[in-house]
Design an enzyme around this catalytic site. Structure first.
Site, PDB file in Angstrom:
ATOM      1  N   ARG A 128       0.860  -1.194   0.000  1.00  0.00           N
ATOM      2  CA  ARG A 128       0.000   0.000   0.000  1.00  0.00           C
ATOM      3  C   ARG A 128       0.891   1.236   0.000  1.00  0.00           C
ATOM      4  O   ARG A 128       1.728   1.409   0.886  1.00  0.00           O
ATOM      5  CB  ARG A 128      -0.907  -0.009   1.222  1.00  0.00           C
TER       6      ARG A 128
ATOM      7  N   ARG B  45      -4.408   3.466  17.296  1.00  0.00           N
ATOM      8  CA  ARG B  45      -5.197   2.836  16.220  1.00  0.00           C
ATOM      9  C   ARG B  45      -4.945   3.607  14.943  1.00  0.00           C
ATOM     10  O   ARG B  45      -4.242   4.623  14.939  1.00  0.00           O
ATOM     11  CB  ARG B  45      -6.693   2.950  16.617  1.00  0.00           C
ATOM     12  N   LYS B  46      -5.573   3.168  13.853  1.00  0.00           N
ATOM     13  CA  LYS B  46      -5.438   3.918  12.601  1.00  0.00           C
ATOM     14  C   LYS B  46      -6.043   5.312  12.743  1.00  0.00           C
ATOM     15  O   LYS B  46      -6.858   5.557  13.666  1.00  0.00           O
ATOM     16  CB  LYS B  46      -6.115   3.163  11.459  1.00  0.00           C
TER      17      LYS B  46
ATOM     18  N   GLY C 160     -16.714  -6.101   1.786  1.00  0.00           N
ATOM     19  CA  GLY C 160     -16.745  -7.538   2.038  1.00  0.00           C
ATOM     20  C   GLY C 160     -17.015  -7.949   3.471  1.00  0.00           C
ATOM     21  O   GLY C 160     -17.264  -9.119   3.755  1.00  0.00           O
TER      22      GLY C 160
ATOM     23  N   CYS D 186     -14.465  -0.901   4.504  1.00  0.00           N
ATOM     24  CA  CYS D 186     -13.477  -0.237   3.658  1.00  0.00           C
ATOM     25  C   CYS D 186     -14.119   0.310   2.375  1.00  0.00           C
ATOM     26  O   CYS D 186     -13.657   1.301   1.822  1.00  0.00           O
ATOM     27  CB  CYS D 186     -12.362  -1.200   3.289  1.00  0.00           C
ATOM     28  N   GLY D 187     -15.167  -0.346   1.903  1.00  0.00           N
ATOM     29  CA  GLY D 187     -15.863   0.104   0.687  1.00  0.00           C
ATOM     30  C   GLY D 187     -16.928   1.150   0.983  1.00  0.00           C
ATOM     31  O   GLY D 187     -17.702   1.511   0.097  1.00  0.00           O
TER      32      GLY D 187
END
Ligand code: SRM
Ligand code: SF4
Length: 538
Positions: A68, A182-183, A459, A464-465
């Site tokens: 990434r 965390r992110k 998914g 994420c989508g």
């Protein structure tokens, strides 16, 4: 690192391995890993710490890693795209790359043996993948048409780059910010249509004019709450700040106003201040409750703001009463005039963001031949090629690649977004990208549509989508049919983007994927003015 809020007894397992060895330490071990191979690597280094340099072990395809990148503001050069294409072609067994929902790109099929050479190639053209995974700040999004759009209020490019440089020490890695709880997601929008989904970021800056600021120099330390409102001059440009937006399997929240306004000159310092507060006080006990919004909940917005102000060394001005997001969101697909006379930007639709090495070489060539050698990504996983002169537009539009990457796709295809799904992601409960395309094709065969409908596939509940921003969001789940577990989706609706953005909610749970087509057909007819084609009716 400075103080950490929790005691060692409550640290989760991720915190423990981070405390043993910082993820960034992996950077100096790449040569060693390349020589011993992935199977001989320590599990934690391989499965987790490598993500600090943007390298993701894929349990679905062991030995073939994903990389990434970071693409500040989604912008890259044709030379950089060429290097990415070479990497995918030469070292990527699966030979593909995906544009992501954060204006970024991921490369597939990478082998650990090739990493030293790959990093060398990246370095040579100014590409970096550092700090793009795990407990780091993700790719920073900015307006995809920054500097091109005649109606923009602020060109976000420089600021986004400055934030990335601060966070990553110009791509070399910055240990100050490699151990967040965390992110963390940051977005800046300078246009009127919120092209970056500001509301789903932990920290977002949205354009807003402020009245009554005495000193228009607006450097750090110049604007203070004391700079008096009575000094009133013409409104000056800055940003209202939003905080705490995020999606997770446990909870999804739109960002809330911090009731703070900053001048562009203070944005980098504000990012640093917010990240320091999050780093030093965010929860490190339960990873399901570690994102910024959980800290804001615990403290209350007032305390959070005042802690950030302390780090900043000055108080915030209150937010401007209104922001300037007053347009519907654009998707940038098609041909558009730039603010520069005789120049155009062209948005190409990249189905579910997937490109082969050959596609990438071709995109780089087109950007070089017809444009200025610049390429941009959008959060809808598409590409923009800017700076195409009026006189060469007709030749550009005749290029064969535009048959695959259309400038005028059908209405459902046009707005389709999909996360990675089961092909490469081990969290996935269903296959997404190929299924998304097959379903859209079938729907477009059956229905006449007069306008785009934004359908997003994701998914699993990690989102994420971004199904919650879609007109129709489809989230992978396990459903039951005839007593058996089958692949299914939860259906989300009501997501609104652009002005007055709001998150959609789940309207139907556990629809088996094999039964989805008629369900979607009905939703499109009932809610989005779709009509069944005559051929389907008879
Ligand atoms: Fe994501 C984890 C892919 C955008 C929320 N995400 C993952 C992993 C790394 C899981 C894994 O190791 O397999 C996925 C990699 C799969 C692969 O092989 O590609 C993955 N996320 C993606 C991408 C590629 C989806 C896409 O197809 O575009 C996006 C990459 C963005 C980038 O360039 O950095 C991507 N992920 C997002 C977004 C959307 C956004 O940022 O606007 C979200 C929701 C917003 C948010 O984070 O608040 C998102 N991803 C997650 C989460 C849930 C986070 C949480 O707080 O619980 C995870 C799981 C985790 O972090 O534990 C996750
Ligand atoms: Fe993987 Fe789930 Fe994210 Fe899709 S939503 S990429 S399946 S983690």
């Amino acid at each position: 690192m400075t103080e950490v809020a929790t005691t060692t007894t409550t640290l989760n397992r991720f915190e423990k391995f981070k405390a043993e060895k910082d993820g960034l330490a992996i950077k100096s071990e790449i040569e060693k890993f390349a020589s011993i191979g992935w199977e001989a690597m320590d599990d934690t280094d391989r499965d987790h710490r490598l993500k600090w340099v943007g390298v993701f072990f894929r349990p679905v395809t062991p030995g073939k890693f994903m990389m990434r990148m970071r693409m500040p503001n989604g912008i890259l050069t044709a030379a950089q795209m060429q290097v990415l294409a070479e990497v995918v072609q030469r070292y990527g067994d699966d030979g593909s790359a995906d544009i992501t929902t954060r204006q970024n790109i991921q490369l597939r099929g990478i082998r650990i043996e090739d990493l030293p050479e790959i990093f060398h190639k990246f370095h040579a053209v100014g590409l970096t993948s550092v700090q793009s995974g795990m407990d780091n700040v993700r790719n920073i999004t900015g307006d995809p048409v920054a500097g091109l759009d005649a109606d923009e209020l602020f060109d976000t490019r420089k600021l986004v780059q400055q934030i990335q440089d601060m966070l990553t020490n110009k791509g070399e890695g910055n240990p100050e910010f490699t151990n967040l709880p965390r992110k963390f997601n940051i977005a800046i929008t300078g246009g009127r249509d919120n092209s970056v989904h500001a509301e789903i970021n932990d920290l977002a800056f949205v354009p807003a004019f402020r009245e009554g600021i005495g000193d228009q120099g607006s450097g750090i330390g110049k604007i203070t709450a004391q700079s008096s409102i009575s000094d009133s001059q013409s409104p000056i440009f800055g940003f209202n700040i939003l905080v705490g937006g995020f999606f997770s399997a446990k909870r999804c929240e739109a960002a809330i106003p911090l009731d703070a306004w900053v001048s562009p000159a203070d944005v980098v310092a504000v990012c640093r201040a917010v990240l320091e507060v999050f780093r030093d006080h965010g929860s490190r006990a339960n990873r399901l409750k570690s994102r910024l919004m959980w800290l804001i909940d615990e403290w209350g917005l007032e305390k959070f703001r005042s802690e950030v102000e302390q780090r900043l060394g000055k108080p915030f001005l209150p937010a401007a009463p209104k922001d300037e997001i007053d347009w519907e969101k654009r998707d940038h697909i098609g041909v558009y005039k730039q603010k520069q006379p005789e120049l155009n930007y062209v948005g190409l639709h990249i189905p579910v963001g997937r490109m082969t090495a050959q596609d990438m070489f071709e995109i780089a060539r087109l950007a070089d031949v017809y444009g200025s050698g610049e390429i941009r990504f959008t959060v809808e996983q598409n590409i923009i090629i800017p700076n195409i002169h009026d006189s060469s537009l007709v030749f550009f539009l005749a290029e064969p690649l535009l048959e695959k990457f259309s400038i005028d796709p059908k209405p459902l295809t046009r707005s389709l977004v999909s996360c990675t799904g089961a092909q490469f992601c081990n969290f996935a409960l269903i296959e997404t990208k190929s299924r998304a395309q097959a379903v859209i094709k079938a729907l477009e065969a059956d229905l006449e549509l007069t306008r785009p409908v934004r359908i997003h596939w994701t998914g699993c509940p990690n989102s994420c989508g971004q199904p919650q921003v879609a007109d129709i969001g489809l989230m992978g789940t396990k459903a039951r049919k005839n007593g058996k577990a089958v692949e299914g989706v939860d259906i989300y609706m009501g997501g609104k983007v652009g002005k007055e953005a709001q998150l959609g909610t789940c309207v139907q749970k556990g629809v088996p994927c094999e039964d989805l087509l008629p369900v979607l057909r009905e939703l499109l007819v009932k809610n989005f003015d779709a009509r069944l084609r005559e051929s389907v009716l008879v």
